[in-house]
Design a protein around this motif. Structure first.
Motif, short mmCIF file in Angstrom:
data_model
loop_
_atom_site.label_atom_id
_atom_site.label_comp_id
_atom_site.label_asym_id
_atom_site.label_seq_id
_atom_site.Cartn_x
_atom_site.Cartn_y
_atom_site.Cartn_z
N PRO A 170 -8.41 -7.37 -12.10
CA PRO A 170 -8.41 -8.63 -12.86
C PRO A 170 -8.90 -9.77 -11.98
CG PRO A 170 -6.17 -7.99 -12.25
CD PRO A 170 -7.05 -6.84 -11.90
N THR A 171 -9.62 -10.70 -12.56
CA THR A 171 -10.12 -11.83 -11.79
C THR A 171 -9.08 -12.95 -11.73
OG1 THR A 171 -11.16 -12.79 -13.75
CG2 THR A 171 -12.51 -11.32 -12.40
N HIS A 172 -9.17 -13.76 -10.68
CA HIS A 172 -8.26 -14.89 -10.49
C HIS A 172 -6.81 -14.46 -10.67
CE1 HIS A 172 -6.65 -19.10 -11.60
NE2 HIS A 172 -6.86 -19.05 -10.29
N ALA A 173 -6.46 -13.37 -9.98
CA ALA A 173 -5.10 -12.83 -10.06
C ALA A 173 -4.43 -12.92 -8.70
CB ALA A 173 -5.15 -11.38 -10.53
N LYS A 174 -3.13 -12.95 -8.69
CA LYS A 174 -2.41 -12.99 -7.41
C LYS A 174 -2.58 -11.65 -6.69
CE LYS A 174 0.98 -16.51 -8.64
NZ LYS A 174 2.43 -16.87 -8.72
N PHE A 175 -2.87 -11.76 -5.39
CA PHE A 175 -3.29 -10.60 -4.60
C PHE A 175 -2.50 -10.52 -3.30
CE2 PHE A 175 -6.23 -9.31 -1.10
CZ PHE A 175 -6.33 -7.96 -1.42
N ASP A 176 -2.26 -9.29 -2.83
CA ASP A 176 -1.67 -9.12 -1.50
C ASP A 176 -2.43 -8.03 -0.75
OD1 ASP A 176 0.01 -9.81 0.55
OD2 ASP A 176 1.67 -8.54 -0.11
N TYR A 177 -2.70 -8.32 0.51
CA TYR A 177 -3.47 -7.43 1.38
C TYR A 177 -2.49 -6.74 2.31
CZ TYR A 177 -7.97 -6.12 3.51
OH TYR A 177 -9.09 -5.45 3.94
N GLN A 178 -2.25 -5.45 2.11
CA GLN A 178 -1.20 -4.73 2.81
C GLN A 178 -1.74 -3.56 3.64
OE1 GLN A 178 2.06 -3.64 0.23
NE2 GLN A 178 2.39 -5.73 -0.48
N ILE A 179 -2.92 -3.69 4.22
CA ILE A 179 -3.49 -2.56 4.95
C ILE A 179 -2.78 -2.32 6.28
CG2 ILE A 179 -5.73 -2.85 3.84
CD1 ILE A 179 -6.79 -3.98 6.51
N GLY A 180 -1.99 -3.26 6.73
CA GLY A 180 -1.24 -3.07 7.97
C GLY A 180 0.12 -2.42 7.77
N GLY A 181 0.50 -2.19 6.53
CA GLY A 181 1.80 -1.59 6.22
C GLY A 181 2.23 -1.97 4.82
N ALA A 182 2.73 -1.02 4.07
CA ALA A 182 3.13 -1.27 2.69
C ALA A 182 4.53 -1.87 2.64
CB ALA A 182 3.10 0.03 1.89
N TYR A 183 4.73 -2.78 1.69
CA TYR A 183 6.05 -3.40 1.47
C TYR A 183 6.09 -3.87 0.02
CZ TYR A 183 3.19 -7.55 2.51
OH TYR A 183 2.19 -8.50 2.52
N PRO A 184 7.27 -4.17 -0.53
CA PRO A 184 7.35 -4.61 -1.92
C PRO A 184 6.51 -5.86 -2.15
CG PRO A 184 9.53 -4.04 -1.10
CD PRO A 184 8.61 -4.02 0.08
N PRO A 185 5.58 -5.84 -3.09
CA PRO A 185 4.71 -7.00 -3.30
C PRO A 185 5.51 -8.23 -3.72
CG PRO A 185 3.82 -5.05 -4.37
CD PRO A 185 5.21 -4.71 -3.94
#
Length: 257
Positions: A27-42
């Protein structure tokens, strides 16, 4: 006449968006999180998450699977055939010094095919886990290759990955490499993941090629401010720490517009 016009419109859309019919773009203009260093609850409200291929996707969200497609993760050189590691004229493996990663040798069609076979196996794993898209990193490794790899070779290899991703109904991103954004259709790329396009005034170049299908990661307050000022109503933008650490780590940073 109406049918002909409808077909023309469809062709135009498909040329703009080369994703397979069954692939779903983020989806465009959506809240995003970049977790490539380790997964955690968004964090609350996040709709899109990128995680490493070794991690499980986040339940209920649009998940992008990160793969290091052009370079070798530190400590993993032994998992690659020796002749698939790029070597200079002295026979030394060419290394991305910033991250300590060996570059992969994609200079011939045969080697592109062999490297793609391994990476496509990872892509299959992402599909099996339930990811919706692929983020193949280090498209720009040719710029660190001591002039051994050409842009044409990088594009030809990435096209192999894009074609395979689409057979798995996965969308595939262009990671950085703004200078090749104009080639996204011929390579088969569906959206962009751009690091520091605000910092370096490149976000407009990405939107010129991908429209609003651009996800932005900034690593400084100034970069985030610039990205949010110019594109905060159109694009998905997040600021993370360079190490992409997890909550609780001393260096953890996550900010949005």
């Amino acid at each position: 006449m109406a049918a002909a016009l409808a077909l023309t419109a469809l062709v135009s859309v498909l040329s703009r968006n080369p994703a397979s019919a069954a692939a779903t773009l983020p989806p465009t203009h959506a809240k995003f999180d970049y977790q490539i260093g380790g997964a955690y609850p968004p964090p609350a409200g996040v709709q899109i998450v990128t995680r490493d291929r070794t991690a499980a996707p986040a339940a209920g969200l649009y998940n992008i699977c990160y793969v290091n497609a052009f370079q070798v993760q530190p400590g993993e050189q032994g998992s690659w055939d020796s002749d698939l590691l790029l070597r200079d004229a002295q026979g030394n493996v060419v290394i991305d010094e910033d991250w300590g990663e060996a570059l992969l040798d994609i200079r011939t069609t045969a080697k592109q095919t062999r490297v793609a076979a391994k990476v496509n196996g990872w892509i299959d794993g992402c599909a099996t886990k339930g990811y919706k898209a692929i983020e193949p990193d280090n498209y720009d490794s040719y710029s660190r290759s001591k002039n051994l790899i050409s842009t044409g070779q990088a594009k030809a290899y990435l096209k192999l990955l894009a074609t395979h991703a689409h057979t798995k109904n996965l969308a595939i991103a262009q990671k950085n490499t703004v200078e090749l954004a104009g080639d996204r259709t011929s390579v088969g790329l569906d959206f962009a993941v751009a690091e520091e396009c605000g910092q370096y005034n490149e976000c407009g170049d990405y939107t010129a090629a991908f429209g609003n299908n651009v996800i932005v990661i900034e690593y400084t307050n100034s970069g985030r401010t610039k990205a949010c000022s110019g594109f905060g109503t159109r694009l998905s933008i997040v600021q993370r720490d360079v190490d992409v650490s997890v909550p609780g780590d001393s260096g953890y940073v996550r900010k949005t517009c």
